[in-house]
Design a protein around this motif. Structure first.
Motif, PDB file in Angstrom:
ATOM      1  N   SER A 130       0.805  -1.227   0.000  1.00  0.00           N
ATOM      2  CA  SER A 130       0.000   0.000   0.000  1.00  0.00           C
ATOM      3  C   SER A 130       0.836   1.274   0.000  1.00  0.00           C
ATOM      4  O   SER A 130       0.334   2.337  -0.378  1.00  0.00           O
ATOM      5  CB  SER A 130      -0.958   0.014   1.204  1.00  0.00           C
ATOM      6  N   ASP A 131       2.105   1.206   0.408  1.00  0.00           N
ATOM      7  CA  ASP A 131       2.926   2.414   0.455  1.00  0.00           C
ATOM      8  C   ASP A 131       3.945   2.479  -0.679  1.00  0.00           C
ATOM      9  O   ASP A 131       4.838   3.321  -0.664  1.00  0.00           O
ATOM     10  CB  ASP A 131       3.645   2.513   1.804  1.00  0.00           C
ATOM     11  N   TRP A 132       3.825   1.615  -1.676  1.00  0.00           N
ATOM     12  CA  TRP A 132       4.827   1.584  -2.737  1.00  0.00           C
ATOM     13  C   TRP A 132       4.897   2.889  -3.515  1.00  0.00           C
ATOM     14  O   TRP A 132       5.986   3.350  -3.861  1.00  0.00           O
ATOM     15  CB  TRP A 132       4.556   0.407  -3.680  1.00  0.00           C
ATOM     16  N   ALA A 133       3.765   3.494  -3.813  1.00  0.00           N
ATOM     17  CA  ALA A 133       3.781   4.751  -4.578  1.00  0.00           C
ATOM     18  C   ALA A 133       4.539   5.835  -3.810  1.00  0.00           C
ATOM     19  O   ALA A 133       5.351   6.573  -4.382  1.00  0.00           O
ATOM     20  CB  ALA A 133       2.356   5.211  -4.886  1.00  0.00           C
TER      21      ALA A 133
ATOM     22  N   ALA B  77       9.691   8.936  -2.779  1.00  0.00           N
ATOM     23  CA  ALA B  77      10.828   9.274  -1.911  1.00  0.00           C
ATOM     24  C   ALA B  77      12.154   8.914  -2.588  1.00  0.00           C
ATOM     25  O   ALA B  77      13.131   9.674  -2.514  1.00  0.00           O
ATOM     26  CB  ALA B  77      10.695   8.542  -0.577  1.00  0.00           C
ATOM     27  N   ILE B  78      12.195   7.777  -3.268  1.00  0.00           N
ATOM     28  CA  ILE B  78      13.406   7.372  -3.983  1.00  0.00           C
ATOM     29  C   ILE B  78      13.716   8.355  -5.099  1.00  0.00           C
ATOM     30  O   ILE B  78      14.864   8.795  -5.272  1.00  0.00           O
ATOM     31  CB  ILE B  78      13.245   5.939  -4.531  1.00  0.00           C
ATOM     32  N   ALA B  79      12.697   8.710  -5.885  1.00  0.00           N
ATOM     33  CA  ALA B  79      12.899   9.634  -7.009  1.00  0.00           C
ATOM     34  C   ALA B  79      13.417  10.982  -6.539  1.00  0.00           C
ATOM     35  O   ALA B  79      14.206  11.637  -7.242  1.00  0.00           O
ATOM     36  CB  ALA B  79      11.596   9.814  -7.783  1.00  0.00           C
ATOM     37  N   GLY B  80      12.996  11.398  -5.355  1.00  0.00           N
ATOM     38  CA  GLY B  80      13.440  12.677  -4.831  1.00  0.00           C
ATOM     39  C   GLY B  80      14.814  12.643  -4.186  1.00  0.00           C
ATOM     40  O   GLY B  80      15.404  13.700  -3.925  1.00  0.00           O
ATOM     41  N   ALA B  81      15.327  11.442  -3.956  1.00  0.00           N
ATOM     42  CA  ALA B  81      16.575  11.323  -3.208  1.00  0.00           C
ATOM     43  C   ALA B  81      17.788  11.013  -4.067  1.00  0.00           C
ATOM     44  O   ALA B  81      18.912  11.388  -3.723  1.00  0.00           O
ATOM     45  CB  ALA B  81      16.429  10.228  -2.140  1.00  0.00           C
ATOM     46  N   VAL B  82      17.609  10.303  -5.172  1.00  0.00           N
ATOM     47  CA  VAL B  82      18.766   9.870  -5.949  1.00  0.00           C
ATOM     48  C   VAL B  82      19.211  10.970  -6.911  1.00  0.00           C
ATOM     49  O   VAL B  82      18.404  11.784  -7.355  1.00  0.00           O
ATOM     50  CB  VAL B  82      18.463   8.571  -6.731  1.00  0.00           C
ATOM     51  N   PRO B  83      20.506  11.008  -7.245  1.00  0.00           N
ATOM     52  CA  PRO B  83      21.039  12.084  -8.096  1.00  0.00           C
ATOM     53  C   PRO B  83      20.895  11.826  -9.591  1.00  0.00           C
ATOM     54  O   PRO B  83      21.436  12.569 -10.398  1.00  0.00           O
ATOM     55  CB  PRO B  83      22.517  12.115  -7.701  1.00  0.00           C
TER      56      PRO B  83
ATOM     57  N   SER C 105      -1.468   3.411 -13.960  1.00  0.00           N
ATOM     58  CA  SER C 105      -0.200   3.273 -13.232  1.00  0.00           C
ATOM     59  C   SER C 105       0.822   4.295 -13.721  1.00  0.00           C
ATOM     60  O   SER C 105       1.556   4.891 -12.919  1.00  0.00           O
ATOM     61  CB  SER C 105       0.357   1.859 -13.416  1.00  0.00           C
ATOM     62  N   ILE C 106       0.892   4.484 -15.044  1.00  0.00           N
ATOM     63  CA  ILE C 106       1.845   5.439 -15.608  1.00  0.00           C
ATOM     64  C   ILE C 106       1.543   6.852 -15.125  1.00  0.00           C
ATOM     65  O   ILE C 106       2.453   7.617 -14.764  1.00  0.00           O
ATOM     66  CB  ILE C 106       1.822   5.361 -17.145  1.00  0.00           C
ATOM     67  N   GLU C 107       0.270   7.221 -15.109  1.00  0.00           N
ATOM     68  CA  GLU C 107      -0.102   8.558 -14.644  1.00  0.00           C
ATOM     69  C   GLU C 107       0.264   8.752 -13.179  1.00  0.00           C
ATOM     70  O   GLU C 107       0.740   9.828 -12.778  1.00  0.00           O
ATOM     71  CB  GLU C 107      -1.597   8.782 -14.867  1.00  0.00           C
ATOM     72  N   GLU C 108       0.083   7.713 -12.368  1.00  0.00           N
ATOM     73  CA  GLU C 108       0.459   7.807 -10.952  1.00  0.00           C
ATOM     74  C   GLU C 108       1.972   7.952 -10.796  1.00  0.00           C
ATOM     75  O   GLU C 108       2.454   8.749  -9.986  1.00  0.00           O
ATOM     76  CB  GLU C 108      -0.027   6.565 -10.208  1.00  0.00           C
ATOM     77  N   LEU C 109       2.730   7.218 -11.582  1.00  0.00           N
ATOM     78  CA  LEU C 109       4.189   7.320 -11.513  1.00  0.00           C
ATOM     79  C   LEU C 109       4.662   8.721 -11.885  1.00  0.00           C
ATOM     80  O   LEU C 109       5.601   9.244 -11.282  1.00  0.00           O
ATOM     81  CB  LEU C 109       4.819   6.284 -12.443  1.00  0.00           C
ATOM     82  N   ALA C 110       4.023   9.327 -12.874  1.00  0.00           N
ATOM     83  CA  ALA C 110       4.393  10.694 -13.260  1.00  0.00           C
ATOM     84  C   ALA C 110       4.176  11.653 -12.108  1.00  0.00           C
ATOM     85  O   ALA C 110       4.991  12.554 -11.873  1.00  0.00           O
ATOM     86  CB  ALA C 110       3.595  11.123 -14.476  1.00  0.00           C
ATOM     87  N   ARG C 111       3.091  11.458 -11.379  1.00  0.00           N
ATOM     88  CA  ARG C 111       2.829  12.333 -10.222  1.00  0.00           C
ATOM     89  C   ARG C 111       3.851  12.122  -9.114  1.00  0.00           C
ATOM     90  O   ARG C 111       4.042  12.999  -8.270  1.00  0.00           O
ATOM     91  CB  ARG C 111       1.410  12.073  -9.687  1.00  0.00           C
TER      92      ARG C 111
END
Length: 353
Positions: free
Chosen positions: A163-166, A171-177, A193-199
């Protein structure tokens, strides 16, 4: 996660190999125009992925790492990537994040392909700090975050909390360089799913549909009673996922890549014509390496590049931009599913006009 399981995955991928499985790509066709062909020398196969220019629009996708045997496989894949000039992704690095002695089974990819575009690979369950370590481990150009709830459900020791994967991916996208690419593992990314990933800050998505290596089948064979056999057909094909992604709103600026059941260069052309920027291949390249050896894989990669140029020349397309505008004939089960989702197939059959 154990080194034994890593070796089991490779062995089962070999044992359960079935390139005759439906993958949706055979439902995608083109109209042949006899006087449209151009000189093969005019064809430019280059593409742009996550800000980098790739000379070829296909790459060695995520497979393995984490044991002595898989280290040798990764070394061979890395040398092949270097020789052919293609990008490459490692398998999941979770095992090396828990046991530093296994890091070299992944580092070998960068060592053997020092100039290649390399994807690191983690799942959504790692912490942002672990994701950064995975990128550093390979001096990676981008990070794949694999999304695999269907595999985890069947895996005997798999995760059961999703339930917390999104939020974790965000958090990962915001942390890695480096840019983050989200990747399914063979069951397809839906438009939702693609639209959620973009967000969530993801820069690219590999739809990775059904038809190739089947991780439900693999994990089911690892179960004592193999009781999940009825899920073997789960998921959507890459062809269908790409059709859905053609209708993403402009506010969803993700780059789309594809993989899953890619058997030959014509499947690559089909995926590119459906809007993919590049096409990942795992199973076919792995089997070539294991069955025929490293030199055979290098030769196969060169043949794929040559054949891609030939097919595009036959279609009169000098670039991937031109290929993405050709008329598409969608038939079979893929057409049936597309109509149910409201996709205008007649418009795709006349998009050159």
């Amino acid at each position: 996660m154990s080194t034994e399981r890593k070796d089991q995955h490779v062995a089962l991928a070999q044992k359960l190999r079935d390139e005759s499985r439906p993958n949706g790509f055979d439902d995608i066709g083109f109209i042949h125009h006899s006087l449209a062909a151009i000189d093969v020398a005019r064809v430019d196969l280059s593409t742009s992925v996550l800000g980098a220019r790739w000379p070829l629009p296909f790459y060695i996708n995520a497979m393995t790492g984490g044991s002595q045997r898989t280290a040798r496989i990764n070394a061979g894949l890395g040398r092949a990537a270097r020789a052919a000039g293609v990008a490459i992704a490692t398998g999941s690095q979770h095992i090396a994040l828990r046991d530093a002695s296994l890091e070299d089974s992944f580092r070998v990819v960068r060592r053997e392909a020092p100039d290649a575009f390399v994807f690191a690979n983690v799942g959504p369950t790692v912490s942002p700090e672990q994701a950064r370590r995975a990128v550093q481990m390979l001096d990676a150009d981008a990070l794949q975050v694999h999304i695999n709830p269907a595999q985890e459900i069947v895996m005997p020791e798999g995760d059961r909390q999703f339930s917390d994967w999104a939020q974790r991916i965000e958090a990962i996208a915001g942390a890695v360089p480096v840019p983050v690419l989200a990747k399914e593992v063979g069951f397809g990314l839906s438009r939702r799913s693609i639209e959620e990933l973009a967000r969530r800050g993801v820069r690219a998505a590999d739809v990775s549909g059904a038809g190739g290596t089947n991780f439900i089948d693999i994990e089911n064979h690892r179960r004592r009673r193999s009781e999940y056999g009825y899920l073997a057909g789960w998921g959507q094909s890459s062809a269908f996922c790409l059709l859905e992604s053609l209708h993403l709103p402009p506010a969803v600026p993700l780059e789309i890549l594809a993989s899953g059941g890619v058997r030959h260069p014509l499947d690559v052309v089909r995926a590119l014509a459906l809007g993919a920027r590049a096409v990942g291949v795992s199973g076919h390249f792995l089997h070539t390496l294991l069955d025929e050896g490293e030199e055979a894989l290098i030769a196969e990669l060169a043949r794929w590049a040559e054949q891609l140029s030939s097919i595009m020349a036959l279609m009169g397309c000098a670039s991937l931009a031109e290929l993405s505008k050709v008329d598409l004939l969608v038939t079979g089960r893929t057409a049936e599913l597309a109509r149910l989702r409201g996709i205008d197939l007649a418009a795709l059959a006349h998009r050159q006009h």
